[in-house]
Write a protein that holds these residues in place. Structure first.
Motif, mmCIF file in Angstrom:
data_model
loop_
_atom_site.group_PDB
_atom_site.id
_atom_site.type_symbol
_atom_site.label_atom_id
_atom_site.label_comp_id
_atom_site.label_asym_id
_atom_site.label_seq_id
_atom_site.Cartn_x
_atom_site.Cartn_y
_atom_site.Cartn_z
ATOM 1 N N GLN A 193 2.643 12.466 1.932
ATOM 2 C CA GLN A 193 3.038 11.486 0.958
ATOM 3 C C GLN A 193 3.851 11.808 -0.076
ATOM 4 N N ASP A 194 4.994 11.328 -0.502
ATOM 5 C CA ASP A 194 5.930 12.017 -1.412
ATOM 6 C C ASP A 194 5.446 11.887 -2.674
ATOM 7 N N GLU A 195 6.522 11.803 -3.826
ATOM 8 C CA GLU A 195 6.173 12.004 -5.118
ATOM 9 C C GLU A 195 6.122 10.436 -5.731
ATOM 10 N N LYS A 196 6.632 9.553 -4.680
ATOM 11 C CA LYS A 196 6.637 8.258 -4.936
ATOM 12 C C LYS A 196 5.616 7.512 -4.476
ATOM 13 N N ARG A 197 4.794 8.164 -3.861
ATOM 14 C CA ARG A 197 3.468 7.607 -3.072
ATOM 15 C C ARG A 197 3.654 6.912 -1.915
ATOM 16 N N SER A 235 8.769 16.193 0.692
ATOM 17 C CA SER A 235 8.401 17.165 -0.052
ATOM 18 C C SER A 235 8.773 18.425 0.569
#
Length: 285
Positions: free
Chosen positions: A66-70, A180
């Motif tokens: 999962q990235d920082e933008k979900r 990420s």
């Protein structure tokens, strides 16, 4: 009665809905490349909470990140082939009794790790009995340079092989391919970062163990010791994963000695294990 042609897929009589939904999510990640939670729930026809639980398990096992933008993206375990065949099963079976004994002695979770190229693969886990413990890691695939087992195995490689795996040419720009930094597919480093990394591996080799402090999971640290066969070739690593609040006491205590004693016992039993079909000096991609 007419026989169905070979390859005909039949719907199972008893569908396991949760398993089917997890497999559908894997297909979505494979084909779409990235999905949001609400889109996953819509595709499955489930509540977002159900989709979230399924995705959380895929993240835990390395099939999604999962990235920082979900957004959810394919994880490292989705794009990997099998390890070389014919030895990992026997290797695991021979290591398991020693791992279970060490888990009981140290009351911490013990993992068996092999390296395939720049990846660390977790073959088996012996969990501790402690209530506060690190969970089962079987089947996970993580970047080798971030894990304790992967690092101690990388420390066995010749300099030239490390350069092939991790040194980025000076005239080649870095391009991020992952959601990420921890899960970028291009693991290569600029010369300065690479030299520091190579120095850390050499220090781990001289110490006889490597560490991972919250590099792969928040609140978790690990120590790794290499396992060699009768010819002295590194075939895997034994790691112990601990909650971060117990890491310092283990580093100053008996844990490393206990791990090394367990590895000595393992090495007697795995002396005849051939290990990977290719030598450690060959880069696998």
């Amino acid at each position: 009665m007419q026989n169905k042609p070979m390859g005909t897929i039949r719907k199972p009589t008893y569908m396991l809905e949760s398993v089917d939904n997890a497999l559908l999510l894997l297909q979505l990640l494979r084909d779409a490349g990235a999905i949001r939670l609400k889109d996953a729930a819509a595709e499955l026809g489930t509540a977002p909470s159900t989709a979230h639980r399924l995705l959380a398990m895929l993240v835990y096992r390395g099939f999604a990140v999962q990235d920082e933008k979900r957004m959810y993206h394919p994880g490292p375990a989705l794009g990997v082939g099998p390890a070389s065949q014919g030895w990992t099963r026997d290797f695991t079976d021979l290591c398991r009794p020693h791992m279970e004994a060490l888990a009981a002695l140290a009351d911490e979770t013990v993992n068996l790790v092999i390296r395939v190229g720049s990846q660390a693969r977790f073959l088996w886990t012996a969990e501790a009995a402690s209530i506060l413990r690190v969970g089962d890691r079987r089947g996970q695939v993580l970047p080798a340079e971030l894990t304790a087992g992967g690092r101690i195995l990388l420390a066995e490689l010749p300099r030239a092989v490390l350069e092939q795996l991790y040194l980025r040419p000076a005239d080649e720009p870095h391009i991020s391919h992952g959601p990420s930094p921890a899960y970028e597919t291009d693991r290569r480093m600029a010369i300065g970062e690479f030299e520091e990394f190579a120095h850390e591996l050499e220090a781990a080799r001289k110490l006889g163990f490597a560490v991972n402090v919250e590099q792969t999971e928040e609140g978790v640290a690990a120590l790794g010791v290499v396992i060699r066969n009768g010819r002295g070739a590194a075939v895997g690593a034994l790691t112990v994963a601990v909650p971060i609040n117990r890491y310092r006491q283990h580093l100053r205590g008996k844990l490393v000695a206990q791990m090394q004693a367990a590895v000595r016992g393992i090495e007697v039993d795995v002396a005849d294990i051939a290990g990977p079909d290719v030598p450690n000096s060959t880069v696998q991609k």
